[in-house]
Design a protein around this motif. Sequence first.
Motif, PDB file in Angstrom:
ATOM      1  N   ILE A  40       0.828  -1.208   0.000  1.00  0.00           N
ATOM      2  CA  ILE A  40       0.000   0.000   0.000  1.00  0.00           C
ATOM      3  C   ILE A  40       0.862   1.257   0.000  1.00  0.00           C
ATOM      4  N   LEU A  43       1.003   2.966  -3.183  1.00  0.00           N
ATOM      5  CA  LEU A  43      -0.268   3.427  -3.738  1.00  0.00           C
ATOM      6  C   LEU A  43      -0.692   4.809  -3.251  1.00  0.00           C
ATOM      7  N   ILE A  44      -0.385   5.118  -2.006  1.00  0.00           N
ATOM      8  CA  ILE A  44      -0.897   6.359  -1.423  1.00  0.00           C
ATOM      9  C   ILE A  44       0.253   7.335  -1.176  1.00  0.00           C
ATOM     10  N   TYR A  49       0.443   7.915   4.102  1.00  0.00           N
ATOM     11  CA  TYR A  49       0.939   6.638   4.626  1.00  0.00           C
ATOM     12  C   TYR A  49       1.507   6.822   6.032  1.00  0.00           C
ATOM     13  N   ALA A 111      -6.553   0.373  -2.488  1.00  0.00           N
ATOM     14  CA  ALA A 111      -6.113   0.806  -1.161  1.00  0.00           C
ATOM     15  C   ALA A 111      -7.144   0.594  -0.061  1.00  0.00           C
TER      16      ALA A 111
END
Length: 141
Positions: A40, A43-44, A49, A111
Amino acid sequence: LLRLLTIPRQPSLAFPPIQKFPVRKESRQKIGSFRNCEDIKSLIPKDLYSAIFDDVPDDLDVNHLITVEESYDKHYLNNAAFGRAYDEVLNLSFKLKRFAETHPDIFYDQACLPLINHTYEVLEEFFETKNVVWFPIALLA
């Protein structure tokens, strides 16, 4: 005349069987088209995060967790009773909302499920049990 009012027999209604999903997080690899991305972090955004996955410091100053406006000679007796979130939690919710709105394909498809799983992990650690279940609640005043 009676023949015109007679309703022909209809087949009985059959409801589709309810599909049950296991609750354990080990089985939550995928729900429909929603993927459980293991990375993840890629992704963010980095600040999002960090806000979610970094440890919460132990030396927080309680007097600075919630900003209270001192205008209008008002005094807030109990912010928590009315659902007032801590400033950092409020900022995180805005960041998540912005990310979800600007990148819905990534947020909802890749996510969202890992974030839900992480939330379960945090709750299980906090409550010291694996028996955590979310359910919707409605309050009426």
